[in-house]
Design a protein around this motif. Structure first.
Motif, short mmCIF file in Angstrom:
data_model
loop_
_atom_site.label_atom_id
_atom_site.label_comp_id
_atom_site.label_asym_id
_atom_site.label_seq_id
_atom_site.Cartn_x
_atom_site.Cartn_y
_atom_site.Cartn_z
N LYS A 1 0.84 -1.21 0.00
CA LYS A 1 0.00 0.00 0.00
C LYS A 1 0.87 1.26 0.00
O LYS A 1 0.56 2.23 -0.66
CB LYS A 1 -0.91 0.02 1.24
CG LYS A 1 -2.05 -0.93 1.20
CD LYS A 1 -2.83 -0.83 2.51
CE LYS A 1 -3.70 -2.02 2.77
NZ LYS A 1 -4.32 -1.97 4.11
N MET A 2 1.96 1.23 0.79
CA MET A 2 2.82 2.41 0.93
C MET A 2 3.69 2.66 -0.31
O MET A 2 3.89 3.81 -0.69
CB MET A 2 3.73 2.25 2.15
CG MET A 2 2.97 2.30 3.46
SD MET A 2 3.95 1.82 4.92
CE MET A 2 5.45 2.72 4.74
N THR A 3 4.19 1.60 -0.92
CA THR A 3 5.16 1.76 -2.01
C THR A 3 4.59 1.46 -3.39
O THR A 3 5.19 1.84 -4.39
CB THR A 3 6.37 0.83 -1.79
OG1 THR A 3 5.92 -0.54 -1.87
CG2 THR A 3 7.03 1.09 -0.45
N GLY A 4 3.47 0.74 -3.43
CA GLY A 4 2.93 0.33 -4.72
C GLY A 4 3.64 -0.87 -5.31
O GLY A 4 3.36 -1.29 -6.42
N LYS A 5 4.60 -1.43 -4.58
CA LYS A 5 5.37 -2.59 -5.06
C LYS A 5 5.23 -3.74 -4.07
O LYS A 5 5.13 -3.54 -2.88
CB LYS A 5 6.85 -2.23 -5.18
CG LYS A 5 7.15 -1.19 -6.22
CD LYS A 5 8.63 -0.92 -6.27
CE LYS A 5 8.93 0.16 -7.28
NZ LYS A 5 10.37 0.45 -7.30
N ASP A 6 5.26 -4.95 -4.62
CA ASP A 6 5.22 -6.14 -3.79
C ASP A 6 6.63 -6.41 -3.26
O ASP A 6 7.55 -6.68 -4.04
CB ASP A 6 4.73 -7.34 -4.60
CG ASP A 6 4.57 -8.60 -3.80
OD1 ASP A 6 5.02 -8.63 -2.63
OD2 ASP A 6 4.01 -9.58 -4.33
N PRO A 7 6.86 -6.34 -1.95
CA PRO A 7 8.21 -6.54 -1.41
C PRO A 7 8.75 -7.95 -1.61
O PRO A 7 9.96 -8.16 -1.55
CB PRO A 7 8.06 -6.20 0.07
CG PRO A 7 6.63 -6.37 0.38
CD PRO A 7 5.89 -6.06 -0.89
N LEU A 8 7.89 -8.92 -1.86
CA LEU A 8 8.36 -10.30 -2.06
C LEU A 8 8.77 -10.57 -3.50
O LEU A 8 9.41 -11.58 -3.79
CB LEU A 8 7.28 -11.29 -1.64
CG LEU A 8 6.85 -11.27 -0.17
CD1 LEU A 8 5.82 -12.35 0.10
CD2 LEU A 8 8.04 -11.42 0.75
N GLU A 9 8.42 -9.65 -4.40
CA GLU A 9 8.72 -9.85 -5.82
C GLU A 9 10.22 -9.98 -6.07
O GLU A 9 10.65 -10.80 -6.88
CB GLU A 9 8.15 -8.68 -6.63
CG GLU A 9 8.06 -8.97 -8.10
CD GLU A 9 7.28 -7.88 -8.81
OE1 GLU A 9 7.81 -7.38 -9.81
OE2 GLU A 9 6.18 -7.54 -8.36
N GLN A 10 11.02 -9.22 -5.35
CA GLN A 10 12.47 -9.27 -5.55
C GLN A 10 13.07 -10.63 -5.18
O GLN A 10 14.16 -10.97 -5.60
CB GLN A 10 13.15 -8.17 -4.75
CG GLN A 10 12.98 -8.31 -3.25
CD GLN A 10 13.56 -7.13 -2.49
OE1 GLN A 10 14.45 -6.45 -2.97
NE2 GLN A 10 13.05 -6.91 -1.28
#
Length: 140
Positions: free
Chosen positions: A115-124
């Motif tokens: 929600k905060m970044t617009g990116k999925d943190p697990l994607e990396q």
């Protein structure tokens, strides 16, 4: 669940999240990840271990609690602490030790970061699509 006895003994020697002498026939107990090891006070090897999955932690008295498992709710492991404060600390730590609690926490924080970044943190890490990290697999 099956596990190797030597690996379990090695795990019991790892640094503990918590450790104290609680009254269970005067045993030293040590929480390591999601295992609660118990030792005789004069021995280095554990007498036994409880895998803290599918269990219920219940306060029985101000300074005591019990652990019971869903598959056998009548059998309880009773623990007596030195104080009500110590009892609350142990109960909280034991409740947070399960895989399911950690999974729910990961999903919650994953969604907050997204929600905060617009990116999925697990994607990396290449694991964002795994079913175990999806909300649909989360029971209400």
């Amino acid at each position: 669940m099956r596990y190797n006895e030597k690996e379990l003994q090695a795990l019991s020697r790892q640094p503990a999240e918590m450790a104290a002498e609680l009254v269970v026939k005067r045993r030293l107990v040590k929480l390591v990840v999601n295992f609660l090891f118990y030792f005789r006070t004069d021995e280095a090897e554990p007498v036994g271990a409880l895998l803290l999955e599918h269990c219920r932690i219940t306060q029985e008295e101000p300074s005591g609690f019990s652990i019971s498992f869903l598959e056998d709710p009548e059998r309880k492991y009773h623990f007596e602490c030195c104080s009500e404060e110590q009892c609350q600390e142990w109960m909280g730590a034991l409740r947070r030790a399960s895989y399911e609690f950690m999974r729910r926490s990961l999903i919650f924080y994953r969604n907050e970061l997204q929600k905060m970044t617009g990116k999925d943190p697990l994607e990396q890490f290449g694991i964002s699509g795994e079913a175990r990290f999806q909300l649909s697999g989360l029971k209400a």
